[in-house]
Design a protein around this motif. Sequence first.
Motif, PDB file in Angstrom:
ATOM      1  N   GLY A  26      16.576 -18.031  37.494  1.00  0.00           N
ATOM      2  CA  GLY A  26      15.874 -17.283  36.453  1.00  0.00           C
ATOM      3  C   GLY A  26      16.066 -17.865  35.070  1.00  0.00           C
ATOM      4  N   ILE A  27      17.212 -18.508  34.828  1.00  0.00           N
ATOM      5  CA  ILE A  27      17.501 -19.013  33.484  1.00  0.00           C
ATOM      6  C   ILE A  27      16.541 -20.131  33.089  1.00  0.00           C
ATOM      7  N   PRO A  28      16.398 -21.211  33.857  1.00  0.00           N
ATOM      8  CA  PRO A  28      15.454 -22.242  33.392  1.00  0.00           C
ATOM      9  C   PRO A  28      14.009 -21.787  33.452  1.00  0.00           C
ATOM     10  N   HIS A  29      13.671 -20.967  34.451  1.00  0.00           N
ATOM     11  CA  HIS A  29      12.284 -20.539  34.570  1.00  0.00           C
ATOM     12  C   HIS A  29      11.908 -19.561  33.467  1.00  0.00           C
ATOM     13  N   GLY A  30      12.868 -18.794  32.985  1.00  0.00           N
ATOM     14  CA  GLY A  30      12.604 -17.900  31.868  1.00  0.00           C
ATOM     15  C   GLY A  30      12.380 -18.641  30.565  1.00  0.00           C
ATOM     16  N   LEU A  31      12.856 -19.878  30.500  1.00  0.00           N
ATOM     17  CA  LEU A  31      12.665 -20.695  29.301  1.00  0.00           C
ATOM     18  C   LEU A  31      11.400 -21.533  29.357  1.00  0.00           C
ATOM     19  N   THR A  32      10.755 -21.587  30.521  1.00  0.00           N
ATOM     20  CA  THR A  32       9.583 -22.444  30.695  1.00  0.00           C
ATOM     21  C   THR A  32       8.441 -22.052  29.778  1.00  0.00           C
ATOM     22  N   PHE A  33       8.100 -20.777  29.724  1.00  0.00           N
ATOM     23  CA  PHE A  33       6.944 -20.334  28.949  1.00  0.00           C
ATOM     24  C   PHE A  33       7.120 -20.625  27.455  1.00  0.00           C
ATOM     25  N   PRO A  34       8.247 -20.213  26.809  1.00  0.00           N
ATOM     26  CA  PRO A  34       8.394 -20.533  25.383  1.00  0.00           C
ATOM     27  C   PRO A  34       8.439 -22.039  25.107  1.00  0.00           C
ATOM     28  N   THR A  35       9.080 -22.783  25.984  1.00  0.00           N
ATOM     29  CA  THR A  35       9.160 -24.234  25.796  1.00  0.00           C
ATOM     30  C   THR A  35       7.776 -24.863  25.917  1.00  0.00           C
ATOM     31  N   SER A  36       6.987 -24.395  26.874  1.00  0.00           N
ATOM     32  CA  SER A  36       5.642 -24.929  27.051  1.00  0.00           C
ATOM     33  C   SER A  36       4.765 -24.624  25.844  1.00  0.00           C
ATOM     34  N   LEU A  37       4.888 -23.433  25.312  1.00  0.00           N
ATOM     35  CA  LEU A  37       4.100 -23.087  24.123  1.00  0.00           C
ATOM     36  C   LEU A  37       4.495 -23.940  22.923  1.00  0.00           C
ATOM     37  N   THR A  38       5.774 -24.236  22.795  1.00  0.00           N
ATOM     38  CA  THR A  38       6.226 -25.115  21.721  1.00  0.00           C
ATOM     39  C   THR A  38       5.642 -26.508  21.909  1.00  0.00           C
ATOM     40  N   ALA A  39       5.661 -27.002  23.136  1.00  0.00           N
ATOM     41  CA  ALA A  39       5.089 -28.323  23.416  1.00  0.00           C
ATOM     42  C   ALA A  39       3.593 -28.344  23.129  1.00  0.00           C
ATOM     43  N   LEU A  40       2.892 -27.268  23.478  1.00  0.00           N
ATOM     44  CA  LEU A  40       1.456 -27.194  23.179  1.00  0.00           C
ATOM     45  C   LEU A  40       1.210 -27.236  21.674  1.00  0.00           C
ATOM     46  N   SER A  41       2.000 -26.497  20.935  1.00  0.00           N
ATOM     47  CA  SER A  41       1.778 -26.453  19.486  1.00  0.00           C
ATOM     48  C   SER A  41       2.040 -27.800  18.835  1.00  0.00           C
ATOM     49  N   ARG A  42       2.862 -28.617  19.443  1.00  0.00           N
ATOM     50  CA  ARG A  42       3.126 -29.959  18.908  1.00  0.00           C
ATOM     51  C   ARG A  42       2.096 -30.986  19.371  1.00  0.00           C
ATOM     52  N   SER A  43       1.389 -30.673  20.445  1.00  0.00           N
ATOM     53  CA  SER A  43       0.459 -31.635  21.035  1.00  0.00           C
ATOM     54  C   SER A  43      -0.973 -31.499  20.546  1.00  0.00           C
ATOM     55  N   PHE A  44      -1.317 -30.351  19.986  1.00  0.00           N
ATOM     56  CA  PHE A  44      -2.692 -30.114  19.561  1.00  0.00           C
ATOM     57  C   PHE A  44      -2.729 -29.787  18.079  1.00  0.00           C
ATOM     58  N   ASN A  45      -3.852 -30.146  17.441  1.00  0.00           N
ATOM     59  CA  ASN A  45      -3.987 -29.807  16.025  1.00  0.00           C
ATOM     60  C   ASN A  45      -4.392 -28.339  15.878  1.00  0.00           C
ATOM     61  N   SER A  50      -5.771 -22.882  19.662  1.00  0.00           N
ATOM     62  CA  SER A  50      -6.224 -21.625  20.255  1.00  0.00           C
ATOM     63  C   SER A  50      -6.829 -21.857  21.640  1.00  0.00           C
ATOM     64  N   VAL A  51      -7.642 -22.897  21.761  1.00  0.00           N
ATOM     65  CA  VAL A  51      -8.251 -23.227  23.060  1.00  0.00           C
ATOM     66  C   VAL A  51      -7.172 -23.662  24.051  1.00  0.00           C
ATOM     67  N   ALA A  52      -6.239 -24.488  23.589  1.00  0.00           N
ATOM     68  CA  ALA A  52      -5.156 -24.954  24.466  1.00  0.00           C
ATOM     69  C   ALA A  52      -4.309 -23.776  24.956  1.00  0.00           C
ATOM     70  N   ASN A  53      -3.980 -22.859  24.071  1.00  0.00           N
ATOM     71  CA  ASN A  53      -3.202 -21.679  24.472  1.00  0.00           C
ATOM     72  C   ASN A  53      -3.972 -20.817  25.462  1.00  0.00           C
ATOM     73  N   ALA A  58      -4.361 -18.897  30.918  1.00  0.00           N
ATOM     74  CA  ALA A  58      -5.181 -18.657  32.113  1.00  0.00           C
ATOM     75  C   ALA A  58      -4.565 -19.330  33.340  1.00  0.00           C
ATOM     76  N   ILE A  59      -4.103 -20.550  33.174  1.00  0.00           N
ATOM     77  CA  ILE A  59      -3.472 -21.261  34.295  1.00  0.00           C
ATOM     78  C   ILE A  59      -2.185 -20.560  34.710  1.00  0.00           C
ATOM     79  N   MET A  60      -1.384 -20.134  33.739  1.00  0.00           N
ATOM     80  CA  MET A  60      -0.134 -19.441  34.057  1.00  0.00           C
ATOM     81  C   MET A  60      -0.414 -18.122  34.783  1.00  0.00           C
ATOM     82  N   MET A  61      -1.443 -17.402  34.364  1.00  0.00           N
ATOM     83  CA  MET A  61      -1.781 -16.138  35.024  1.00  0.00           C
ATOM     84  C   MET A  61      -2.294 -16.374  36.445  1.00  0.00           C
ATOM     85  N   PHE A  62      -3.076 -17.438  36.631  1.00  0.00           N
ATOM     86  CA  PHE A  62      -3.523 -17.783  37.978  1.00  0.00           C
ATOM     87  C   PHE A  62      -2.320 -18.083  38.873  1.00  0.00           C
TER      88      PHE A  62
END
Length: 110
Positions: A26-45, A50-53, A58-62
Amino acid sequence: MTITGLIMVYLSRNLITYFIIICMLGIPHGLTFPTSLTALSRSFNENEISVANTYFYAIMMFLAVAVPSISGLMVYSIGLRYTFLLFSVPVIILFILILYEYRKVPGINE
């Protein structure tokens, strides 16, 4: 840690050990979502974030619907122990692919 945790779940012989290992997972998997959002914010202008998020969410919910459904069917048909053993196979394959791709990045291995 994920590979080790999945294999340890397969090898667990009692409920207490199983519960402790699931808590470790649970510990690493609980950190996946915030870490992924941080990576997205650094990867897109700012115009694309907004589109990337939206796509990411949508993919995470699927996955949040598909993985438990498939897991439940697998547990029902082959048992909990073998389900976790089978889950370790794609994790190991993805880990090896990531290491392979990581080594190809210029400047990392110099």
